[in-house]
Write an enzyme that holds these catalytic residues in place. Structure first.
Site, PDB file in Angstrom:
ATOM      1  N   MET A  10       0.825  -1.206   0.000  1.00  0.00           N
ATOM      2  CA  MET A  10       0.000   0.000   0.000  1.00  0.00           C
ATOM      3  C   MET A  10       0.866   1.266   0.000  1.00  0.00           C
ATOM      4  O   MET A  10       0.627   2.200  -0.757  1.00  0.00           O
ATOM      5  CB  MET A  10      -0.928   0.020   1.221  1.00  0.00           C
ATOM      6  CG  MET A  10      -1.981  -1.054   1.223  1.00  0.00           C
ATOM      7  SD  MET A  10      -3.142  -0.885  -0.137  1.00  0.00           S
ATOM      8  CE  MET A  10      -4.176   0.437   0.448  1.00  0.00           C
ATOM      9  N   VAL A  57       1.996   0.856   7.933  1.00  0.00           N
ATOM     10  CA  VAL A  57       2.659  -0.334   8.478  1.00  0.00           C
ATOM     11  C   VAL A  57       1.603  -1.253   9.062  1.00  0.00           C
ATOM     12  O   VAL A  57       0.430  -0.901   9.158  1.00  0.00           O
ATOM     13  CB  VAL A  57       3.719   0.031   9.552  1.00  0.00           C
ATOM     14  CG1 VAL A  57       4.790   0.944   8.964  1.00  0.00           C
ATOM     15  CG2 VAL A  57       3.081   0.684  10.763  1.00  0.00           C
ATOM     16  N   SER A  90      -9.144   2.282   1.492  1.00  0.00           N
ATOM     17  CA  SER A  90      -9.609   1.093   0.775  1.00  0.00           C
ATOM     18  C   SER A  90      -9.352   1.229  -0.711  1.00  0.00           C
ATOM     19  O   SER A  90      -9.441   2.317  -1.271  1.00  0.00           O
ATOM     20  CB  SER A  90     -11.102   0.873   1.001  1.00  0.00           C
ATOM     21  OG  SER A  90     -11.539  -0.207   0.184  1.00  0.00           O
ATOM     22  N   LYS A  92     -13.966   2.308   8.415  1.00  0.00           N
ATOM     23  CA  LYS A  92     -13.225   1.371   7.552  1.00  0.00           C
ATOM     24  C   LYS A  92     -13.491  -0.068   7.978  1.00  0.00           C
ATOM     25  O   LYS A  92     -13.627  -0.973   7.150  1.00  0.00           O
ATOM     26  CB  LYS A  92     -11.717   1.674   7.605  1.00  0.00           C
ATOM     27  CG  LYS A  92     -10.838   0.640   6.879  1.00  0.00           C
ATOM     28  CD  LYS A  92     -11.060   0.656   5.389  1.00  0.00           C
ATOM     29  CE  LYS A  92     -10.573  -0.520   4.567  1.00  0.00           C
ATOM     30  NZ  LYS A  92      -9.293  -1.093   4.757  1.00  0.00           N
ATOM     31  N   HIS A 140     -16.804  -0.963   6.650  1.00  0.00           N
ATOM     32  CA  HIS A 140     -16.624  -1.149   5.198  1.00  0.00           C
ATOM     33  C   HIS A 140     -16.141  -2.574   4.924  1.00  0.00           C
ATOM     34  O   HIS A 140     -16.668  -3.284   4.062  1.00  0.00           O
ATOM     35  CB  HIS A 140     -15.612  -0.116   4.694  1.00  0.00           C
ATOM     36  CG  HIS A 140     -15.018  -0.407   3.349  1.00  0.00           C
ATOM     37  ND1 HIS A 140     -14.077  -1.394   3.142  1.00  0.00           N
ATOM     38  CD2 HIS A 140     -15.246   0.146   2.124  1.00  0.00           C
ATOM     39  CE1 HIS A 140     -13.746  -1.438   1.859  1.00  0.00           C
ATOM     40  NE2 HIS A 140     -14.446  -0.504   1.224  1.00  0.00           N
ATOM     41  N   ASN A 141     -15.145  -3.017   5.677  1.00  0.00           N
ATOM     42  CA  ASN A 141     -14.604  -4.357   5.460  1.00  0.00           C
ATOM     43  C   ASN A 141     -15.625  -5.440   5.815  1.00  0.00           C
ATOM     44  O   ASN A 141     -15.665  -6.490   5.184  1.00  0.00           O
ATOM     45  CB  ASN A 141     -13.330  -4.554   6.282  1.00  0.00           C
ATOM     46  CG  ASN A 141     -12.146  -3.835   5.664  1.00  0.00           C
ATOM     47  OD1 ASN A 141     -12.324  -2.929   4.861  1.00  0.00           O
ATOM     48  ND2 ASN A 141     -10.951  -4.218   6.035  1.00  0.00           N
ATOM     49  N   GLU A 191     -17.824  -5.726   2.969  1.00  0.00           N
ATOM     50  CA  GLU A 191     -17.042  -6.409   1.916  1.00  0.00           C
ATOM     51  C   GLU A 191     -17.063  -7.930   2.148  1.00  0.00           C
ATOM     52  O   GLU A 191     -17.298  -8.702   1.209  1.00  0.00           O
ATOM     53  CB  GLU A 191     -15.613  -5.860   1.967  1.00  0.00           C
ATOM     54  CG  GLU A 191     -14.637  -6.504   1.031  1.00  0.00           C
ATOM     55  CD  GLU A 191     -13.193  -6.056   1.342  1.00  0.00           C
ATOM     56  OE1 GLU A 191     -12.968  -4.870   1.615  1.00  0.00           O
ATOM     57  OE2 GLU A 191     -12.312  -6.922   1.308  1.00  0.00           O
ATOM     58  N   ARG A 234     -37.866 -16.604  30.590  1.00  0.00           N
ATOM     59  CA  ARG A 234     -36.900 -15.912  31.448  1.00  0.00           C
ATOM     60  C   ARG A 234     -37.555 -15.515  32.770  1.00  0.00           C
ATOM     61  O   ARG A 234     -36.946 -15.573  33.842  1.00  0.00           O
ATOM     62  CB  ARG A 234     -36.343 -14.674  30.732  1.00  0.00           C
ATOM     63  CG  ARG A 234     -35.495 -15.042  29.526  1.00  0.00           C
ATOM     64  CD  ARG A 234     -34.971 -13.807  28.812  1.00  0.00           C
ATOM     65  NE  ARG A 234     -34.037 -13.073  29.636  1.00  0.00           N
ATOM     66  CZ  ARG A 234     -34.212 -11.827  30.066  1.00  0.00           C
ATOM     67  NH1 ARG A 234     -35.320 -11.168  29.732  1.00  0.00           N
ATOM     68  NH2 ARG A 234     -33.323 -11.230  30.808  1.00  0.00           N
ATOM     69  N   HIS A 260     -37.315 -12.596  35.771  1.00  0.00           N
ATOM     70  CA  HIS A 260     -36.749 -11.415  35.087  1.00  0.00           C
ATOM     71  C   HIS A 260     -37.800 -10.351  34.786  1.00  0.00           C
ATOM     72  O   HIS A 260     -37.458  -9.271  34.338  1.00  0.00           O
ATOM     73  CB  HIS A 260     -36.045 -11.844  33.797  1.00  0.00           C
ATOM     74  CG  HIS A 260     -34.767 -12.586  34.041  1.00  0.00           C
ATOM     75  ND1 HIS A 260     -33.648 -11.993  34.562  1.00  0.00           N
ATOM     76  CD2 HIS A 260     -34.450 -13.885  33.867  1.00  0.00           C
ATOM     77  CE1 HIS A 260     -32.684 -12.882  34.683  1.00  0.00           C
ATOM     78  NE2 HIS A 260     -33.150 -14.053  34.273  1.00  0.00           N
TER      79      HIS A 260
HETATM   80  P1  NBP Z   1       2.789  -5.011   3.930  1.00  0.00           P
HETATM   81  O1  NBP Z   1       2.690  -6.267   4.673  1.00  0.00           O
HETATM   82  O2  NBP Z   1       3.007  -5.055   2.452  1.00  0.00           O
HETATM   83  O3  NBP Z   1       3.933  -4.073   4.581  1.00  0.00           O
HETATM   84  C1  NBP Z   1       3.997  -3.886   5.926  1.00  0.00           C
HETATM   85  C2  NBP Z   1       4.935  -2.716   6.243  1.00  0.00           C
HETATM   86  O4  NBP Z   1       4.983  -2.590   7.655  1.00  0.00           O
HETATM   87  C3  NBP Z   1       6.364  -2.923   5.754  1.00  0.00           C
HETATM   88  O5  NBP Z   1       6.849  -1.697   5.276  1.00  0.00           O
HETATM   89  C4  NBP Z   1       7.092  -3.337   7.055  1.00  0.00           C
HETATM   90  O6  NBP Z   1       8.451  -3.003   7.080  1.00  0.00           O
HETATM   91  C5  NBP Z   1       6.351  -2.485   8.045  1.00  0.00           C
HETATM   92  N1  NBP Z   1       6.534  -2.916   9.443  1.00  0.00           N
HETATM   93  C6  NBP Z   1       6.192  -4.046  10.081  1.00  0.00           C
HETATM   94 BR1  NBP Z   1       5.395  -5.489   9.257  1.00  0.00          BR
HETATM   95  N2  NBP Z   1       6.523  -4.072  11.360  1.00  0.00           N
HETATM   96  C7  NBP Z   1       7.114  -2.875  11.574  1.00  0.00           C
HETATM   97  C8  NBP Z   1       7.683  -2.282  12.714  1.00  0.00           C
HETATM   98  N3  NBP Z   1       7.674  -2.894  13.911  1.00  0.00           N
HETATM   99  N4  NBP Z   1       8.219  -1.054  12.591  1.00  0.00           N
HETATM  100  C9  NBP Z   1       8.229  -0.439  11.393  1.00  0.00           C
HETATM  101  N5  NBP Z   1       7.686  -0.947  10.270  1.00  0.00           N
HETATM  102  C10 NBP Z   1       7.143  -2.148  10.357  1.00  0.00           C
HETATM  103  O7  NBP Z   1       1.499  -4.192   4.285  1.00  0.00           O
HETATM  104  P2  NBP Z   1       0.417  -3.482   3.365  1.00  0.00           P
HETATM  105  O8  NBP Z   1      -0.377  -4.524   2.685  1.00  0.00           O
HETATM  106  O9  NBP Z   1       1.028  -2.383   2.568  1.00  0.00           O
HETATM  107  O10 NBP Z   1      -0.487  -2.842   4.521  1.00  0.00           O
HETATM  108  C11 NBP Z   1      -0.066  -1.776   5.351  1.00  0.00           C
HETATM  109  C12 NBP Z   1      -1.240  -1.412   6.230  1.00  0.00           C
HETATM  110  O11 NBP Z   1      -2.349  -1.042   5.391  1.00  0.00           O
HETATM  111  C13 NBP Z   1      -1.754  -2.549   7.109  1.00  0.00           C
HETATM  112  O12 NBP Z   1      -2.248  -2.032   8.309  1.00  0.00           O
HETATM  113  C14 NBP Z   1      -2.899  -3.130   6.289  1.00  0.00           C
HETATM  114  O13 NBP Z   1      -3.847  -3.794   7.103  1.00  0.00           O
HETATM  115  C15 NBP Z   1      -3.483  -1.865   5.664  1.00  0.00           C
HETATM  116  N6  NBP Z   1      -4.221  -2.051   4.407  1.00  0.00           N
HETATM  117  C16 NBP Z   1      -3.834  -2.965   3.488  1.00  0.00           C
HETATM  118  C17 NBP Z   1      -4.560  -3.094   2.296  1.00  0.00           C
HETATM  119  C18 NBP Z   1      -4.159  -4.083   1.226  1.00  0.00           C
HETATM  120  O14 NBP Z   1      -4.944  -4.267   0.268  1.00  0.00           O
HETATM  121  N7  NBP Z   1      -2.982  -4.690   1.312  1.00  0.00           N
HETATM  122  C19 NBP Z   1      -5.663  -2.265   2.065  1.00  0.00           C
HETATM  123  C20 NBP Z   1      -6.003  -1.311   3.018  1.00  0.00           C
HETATM  124  C21 NBP Z   1      -5.276  -1.211   4.189  1.00  0.00           C
HETATM  125  P3  NBP Z   1       9.591  -4.066   6.654  1.00  0.00           P
HETATM  126  O15 NBP Z   1       9.715  -3.930   5.161  1.00  0.00           O
HETATM  127  O16 NBP Z   1      10.800  -3.616   7.359  1.00  0.00           O
HETATM  128  O17 NBP Z   1       9.122  -5.424   7.085  1.00  0.00           O
END
Ligand code: NBP
Length: 472
Positions: free
Chosen positions: A14, A75, A129, A183, A186-187, A190, A449, A455
């Site tokens: 994302m 993240v 989203s 959100k 929304h999910n 979904e 009840r 009750h």
């Molecule tokens: P990814 O799984 O692709 O990436 C996760 C990111 O979090 C990476 O940059 C990772 O760094 C970082 N991270 C983690 Br894991 N632990 C960390 C920590 N302790 N400190 C710093 N950075 C950390 O996730 P994504 O799919 O891009 O999703 C990101 C967020 O957006 C999530 O909350 C997700 O639920 C939400 N989201 C996802 C979607 C979707 O369709 N994928 C849609 C809407 C919202 P690293 O590279 O060093 O491991």
């Protein structure tokens, strides 16, 4: 060197797409990722030749941003988000803004908003989203926090968001964790729609005997109707047409029938239970995923418990878009949205979010996974009557229910007689039938009840609270 307009932490699926979106819209950016090699790979790859620079540590990252700083964290939700906030806070200054675009639990966001705002930083909990493609092209965004913090990021997010005929798919949602709450719901919606479409596929395959392409043709037909035209129907068609390169058969048939469930679907149901909101279609979709994970047990049970005897019923014909089945899918989809909207209203009352339901329907019309033509009708319904108690009784939706309910009942009962489970369609039928029943059998529940636990109960013909010595 001039400072960047926008900062992004977390170059996952994302984050990478969102920063490219921001840069394309004129916001020079700086990126930081915990694992620096990812930052380097991004800057040499998709980020090359753009107004995007990188930082190897958070101090350097913060120093490269113009003030007030606008920083989006993408993240993993939970402790990773807390860790990033903790690490970056010491470098932030008064007025700087942190935006959490991850799928955070709304109570975590409530806590973080209070904590960060008390240090004079702005904090926005923003649901995003649209998946990777939406993040790049323009997602739907649901920001919550203080209005002042939102105003400081409005120029950024309104350019990054998907655009529909009446504006960008982003608007101020409300205080505290309201953005993440919306959100989450929304999910939940979904989850419901994905399961409804999967059930329709199952009926067409197992009862109608249709193959993937034939079912995809029906989806294509549905996607050209006002009631079902939507992103999820569109991608269902795409999935059903995909071929397995190994043998050119339907790829979907090779996929293991086990679906996971991440936090948001579960949180929707927990919130609904806490708020006393009725969300059976959404709950059924969650439970269907739980059941799907019991693959080994299900395979064993299939040989032990036999399906009921066959009976025939009218599914409609593929050329006609399987009209009776389409009626069932339309109503279950409406039930899913209706339950989500009512959950939002309950939360708005309970948590004082002051949610604007027409505005939320508007935000969801573009960019997000649940975008659909129905959302225009939903927006209209709540604009026409801000106190509408349930979508089902809006005149347009009531007409849909009245003209299609018999077919939802036929499909559910027909499938039940063949032993085919339709959790979301049958829950939606129960939901609609319960909602349209002026009298339900909870009078007997109340009697029991009072019988075992004193009750007390209310009467329909007299004011007050009553108790009967039932066992004397
Ligand atoms: P990814 O799984 O692709 O990436 C996760 C990111 O979090 C990476 O940059 C990772 O760094 C970082 N991270 C983690 Br894991 N632990 C960390 C920590 N302790 N400190 C710093 N950075 C950390 O996730 P994504 O799919 O891009 O999703 C990101 C967020 O957006 C999530 O909350 C997700 O639920 C939400 N989201 C996802 C979607 C979707 O369709 N994928 C849609 C809407 C919202 P690293 O590279 O060093 O491991």
């Amino acid at each position: 060197m001039s400072k960047a307009h926008f900062g992004l932490i977390g170059l996952g699926v994302m984050g990478e797409n969102l920063v490219l979106n921001a840069e394309r819209n004129g916001f020079s950016s700086v990126v930081y990722n915990r694992t620096y090699s990812k930052t380097q790979a991004f800057l040499e790859g998709r980020g090359a030749g753009k107004s995007i620079t990188g930082a190897s540590d958070l101090k350097d990252f913060v120093s490269k941003l113009e003030r007030p700083r606008r920083i989006l964290m993408m993240v993993k939700a939970g402790s990773a988000t807390d860790a990033v906030i903790d690490q970056i806070s010491k470098y932030l200054e008064k007025g700087d803004l942190l935006i959490d675009g991850g799928n955070s639990e709304f109570r975590d966001t409530e806590r973080r908003v209070a904590q960060l705002e008390s240090k004079s930083f702005g904090y926005i909990g923003m649901g995003v989203s649209g998946g990777a493609k939406g993040a790049f092209e323009g997602p739907s965004m649901m920001p919550g926090g203080t209005k002042a913090s939102y105003d400081a990021i409005e120029s950024l997010v309104s350019k990054m968001a998907a655009q529909v005929e009446d504006g960008p798919c982003v608007a101020y949602i409300g205080p505290g964790g309201s953005g993440h709450f919306v959100k989450t719901v929304h999910n939940g919606i979904e989850y419901g729609i994905e399961q409804i479409l999967s059930e329709a596929y199952d009926v067409m395959k197992r009862i109608g005997g249709l193959n993937g392409n034939q079912i995809a043709d029906v989806m294509s037909h549905w996607n050209r109707t006002e009631e079902l035209s939507s992103y999820l129907v569109e991608i269902t068609e795409v999935c059903l047409r995909a071929r397995d390169p190994e043998d050119d058969s339907d790829l979907v048939e090779k996929i293991m029938d086990k679906a996971g469930q991440k936090g948001t679907g579960l949180w929707t149901v927990i919130s609904a239970l806490e708020l006393g909101a009725s969300v059976p279609t959404i709950y059924a979709s969650l439970n269907a995923r739980v059941m799907s994970s019991l693959k080994v047990q299900r395979v064993k049970a299939e040989s032990i418990i036999k399906a009921p005897a066959l009976s025939s019923f009218d599914l409609g014909c593929a050329q006609d878009g399987m009209a009776p089945l389409m009626d069932a899918v339309v109503l279950a989809t409406i039930a899913s949205y209706a339950q989500g909207m009512e959950l939002l209203r309950s939360a708005s009352d309970e948590y004082k979010y002051n949610l604007n339901l027409p505005s939320i329907a508007q935000i969801w019309k573009g960019g997000c996974i649940i975008r659909s033509q129905l959302l225009k009708r939903i927006q209209n319904a709540y604009e026409a009557d801000p106190h509408l108690q349930n979508l089902l009784i809006d005149s347009w939706f009531a007409e849909q229910v009245n003209s299609r309910l018999h077919n939802l009942a036929n499909i559910v009962s027909g499938a039940a007689q063949r032993g085919i489970p339709l959790p979301c369609l049958s829950s939606s039928l129960d939901y609609i039938n319960s909602y349209r029943s002026g009298r339900l059998p909870q009078n007997l529940v109340q009697a029991m009840r009072d019988c075992f636990g004193s009750h007390t109960y209310e009467r329909i013909d007299q004011e007050g609270s009553f108790h009967t010595e039932w066992l004397e």
